[in-house]
Write an enzyme that holds these catalytic residues in place. Structure first.
Site, mmCIF file in Angstrom:
data_model
loop_
_atom_site.group_PDB
_atom_site.id
_atom_site.type_symbol
_atom_site.label_atom_id
_atom_site.label_comp_id
_atom_site.label_asym_id
_atom_site.label_seq_id
_atom_site.Cartn_x
_atom_site.Cartn_y
_atom_site.Cartn_z
ATOM 1 N N ARG A 89 0.954 -1.329 -0.041
ATOM 2 C CA ARG A 89 -0.154 -0.071 0.007
ATOM 3 C C ARG A 89 0.830 1.202 0.099
ATOM 4 O O ARG A 89 1.649 1.522 0.959
ATOM 5 C CB ARG A 89 -0.649 0.157 1.070
ATOM 6 C CG ARG A 89 -1.555 1.425 1.790
ATOM 7 C CD ARG A 89 -2.571 1.092 2.625
ATOM 8 N NE ARG A 89 -3.901 0.744 1.897
ATOM 9 C CZ ARG A 89 -5.057 1.297 2.239
ATOM 10 N NH1 ARG A 89 -5.312 2.159 3.026
ATOM 11 N NH2 ARG A 89 -6.140 0.432 1.650
ATOM 12 N N HIS B 55 -7.237 0.957 -6.804
ATOM 13 C CA HIS B 55 -7.588 0.188 -5.523
ATOM 14 C C HIS B 55 -8.271 -1.333 -5.697
ATOM 15 O O HIS B 55 -9.352 -1.442 -5.326
ATOM 16 C CB HIS B 55 -8.381 1.151 -4.569
ATOM 17 C CG HIS B 55 -8.533 0.507 -3.060
ATOM 18 N ND1 HIS B 55 -7.701 -0.597 -2.561
ATOM 19 C CD2 HIS B 55 -8.983 1.111 -1.864
ATOM 20 C CE1 HIS B 55 -8.085 -0.709 -1.336
ATOM 21 N NE2 HIS B 55 -8.747 0.357 -0.939
ATOM 22 N N GLN C 39 -10.262 -3.625 -3.269
ATOM 23 C CA GLN C 39 -11.520 -3.113 -2.980
ATOM 24 C C GLN C 39 -12.729 -3.457 -3.907
ATOM 25 O O GLN C 39 -13.652 -3.752 -3.452
ATOM 26 C CB GLN C 39 -11.310 -1.477 -2.886
ATOM 27 C CG GLN C 39 -12.707 -0.923 -2.281
ATOM 28 C CD GLN C 39 -13.269 -1.337 -0.961
ATOM 29 O OE1 GLN C 39 -12.558 -1.193 0.187
ATOM 30 N NE2 GLN C 39 -14.499 -1.807 -0.651
ATOM 31 N N ASP D 39 -17.133 7.578 -2.070
ATOM 32 C CA ASP D 39 -16.134 7.760 -1.280
ATOM 33 C C ASP D 39 -15.846 8.886 -0.817
ATOM 34 O O ASP D 39 -16.502 9.947 -1.105
ATOM 35 C CB ASP D 39 -15.028 7.147 -2.177
ATOM 36 C CG ASP D 39 -13.684 6.572 -1.435
ATOM 37 O OD1 ASP D 39 -13.608 6.746 -0.200
ATOM 38 O OD2 ASP D 39 -12.359 6.525 -2.111
ATOM 39 N N CYS E 192 -16.664 2.517 0.383
ATOM 40 C CA CYS E 192 -15.442 1.810 0.652
ATOM 41 C C CYS E 192 -14.977 1.923 2.069
ATOM 42 O O CYS E 192 -14.002 1.157 2.794
ATOM 43 C CB CYS E 192 -14.407 1.885 -0.425
ATOM 44 S SG CYS E 192 -13.975 3.619 -0.438
ATOM 45 N N ARG F 170 -13.921 -7.742 2.010
ATOM 46 C CA ARG F 170 -12.263 -7.496 1.612
ATOM 47 C C ARG F 170 -11.561 -8.783 1.944
ATOM 48 O O ARG F 170 -10.672 -9.157 1.146
ATOM 49 C CB ARG F 170 -11.776 -6.198 2.662
ATOM 50 C CG ARG F 170 -12.223 -5.002 2.094
ATOM 51 C CD ARG F 170 -11.798 -4.474 0.634
ATOM 52 N NE ARG F 170 -10.320 -4.471 0.817
ATOM 53 C CZ ARG F 170 -9.597 -3.597 1.011
ATOM 54 N NH1 ARG F 170 -10.088 -2.391 1.676
ATOM 55 N NH2 ARG F 170 -8.312 -3.536 0.851
HETATM 56 N N1 CP Z 1 -11.436 0.958 2.063
HETATM 57 C C1 CP Z 1 -9.959 0.898 2.574
HETATM 58 O O1 CP Z 1 -9.104 0.524 1.841
HETATM 59 O O2 CP Z 1 -9.876 0.902 4.016
HETATM 60 P P1 CP Z 1 -8.571 1.240 4.735
HETATM 61 O O3 CP Z 1 -8.089 2.442 4.127
HETATM 62 O O4 CP Z 1 -9.131 1.299 6.273
HETATM 63 O O5 CP Z 1 -7.688 0.049 4.518
#
Ligand code: CP
Length: 266
Positions: free
Chosen positions: A75, A102, A105, A184, A225, A253
């Site tokens: 990430r 992403h 997601q 989002d 998300c 997830r």
């Molecule tokens: N949706 C998502 O990626 O959540 P986080 O940022 O908490 O990992």
């Protein structure tokens, strides 16, 4: 994976390296729990604890992690960094979020649609708000699954043409006949906090609220998300209401990512 969470031990006595250069709640807990359920060990690597923080290259990091882990998740911000990691790694590399994408997601989102509507092919999902990494991954992954994606965003916040998604400035046009309405946050991790006021003003007409949801197809569900900012991109009524599937989405997830890891590591 969801109906039989302990049914695979594809990662038995193997580790998966998870590099976090950005904050996370869902991604971290879902990967950690999912890897344990698959019999493996999640090796959490926060950048500041590794030699990456002291200038070791991505190439050398890829070589070393590949000698120790069955797969690598990352990430981070720049997509180029993930591509470089994948170029030199000899094990699968999973994008756990970048500024532009992403995909994990989007896998959870498709699973959430599938468990609500049975089939994905022919569904329509409308995304309203900031044309960001989540919207882009929905467009790409949705197209692969036969889900029509419409993205409503104001000028300056819209995506480039991507994967045949319908792009519009009108949220009511986007949600017409949509089976799911998705939003989002307005200020993401990769956005400068100084832009928050301007973003809020531009994106406010795109709020996911009862009125917008009522303009979608009968039985449409609301998705987000997370993390959410009730009163901004989504109302509290929708976030905690009967038509949301947001908390299922968060759980999904784990199941989607487990399926991905089994596919990659078996
Ligand atoms: N949706 C998502 O990626 O959540 P986080 O940022 O908490 O990992």
């Amino acid at each position: 994976m969801k109906s039989n969470p302990l049914g695979s031990d594809v990662l038995k006595r193997r580790a998966v390296a998870l590099i976090f250069q950005r904050h996370s709640t869902r991604t971290r807990v879902s990967f950690e729990t999912g890897i344990v359920e698959l019999g493996g060990h999640p090796m959490i690597l926060r950048t500041e604890d590794t030699q990456l923080a002291r200038g070791e290259s991505i190439r050398d990091t890829a070589y070393v992690l590949s000698r120790n882990a069955a797969a690598i998740g990352i990430r981070t911000g720049p997509d180029e960094l993930v591509r470089e990691l994948a170029q030199y790694a000899t094990v699968p590399v999973v994008n756990m979020l970048t500024a532009d994408h992403h995909p994990c997601q989007a896998l959870a989102d498709l699973l959430t649609l599938k468990e609500n509507f049975g089939e994905l092919d022919g569904l329509k999902l409308a995304y309203v708000g900031d044309g960001n990494n989540v919207a882009r991954s929905l467009a790409i992954v949705g197209a692969l699954a036969g889900v029509e994606i419409a993205i409503a965003a104001p000028d300056g916040y819209q995506l480039e043409p991507v994967a045949g998604a319908e792009l519009t400035a009108d949220p009511y046009e986007a949600v017409k006949n949509a089976n799911a309405v998705y939003t989002d946050v307005w200020v993401s991790m990769n956005d400068s906090p100084e832009t928050a006021a301007a973003r809020s003003e531009a994106l406010h007409p795109y709020q996911l609220n009862d009125e917008l949801l009522a303009a979608a197809a009968p039985g449409a569900i609301a998705l987000h998300c997370l993390p959410a900012h009730p009163g901004d991109e989504i109302t509290e009524q929708v976030l905690y209401g009967e038509r949301q599937r947001i908390w299922d989405q968060a759980e999904n997830r784990r199941h989607g990512q487990k399926a991905l890891l089994e596919l990659l590591c078996a």
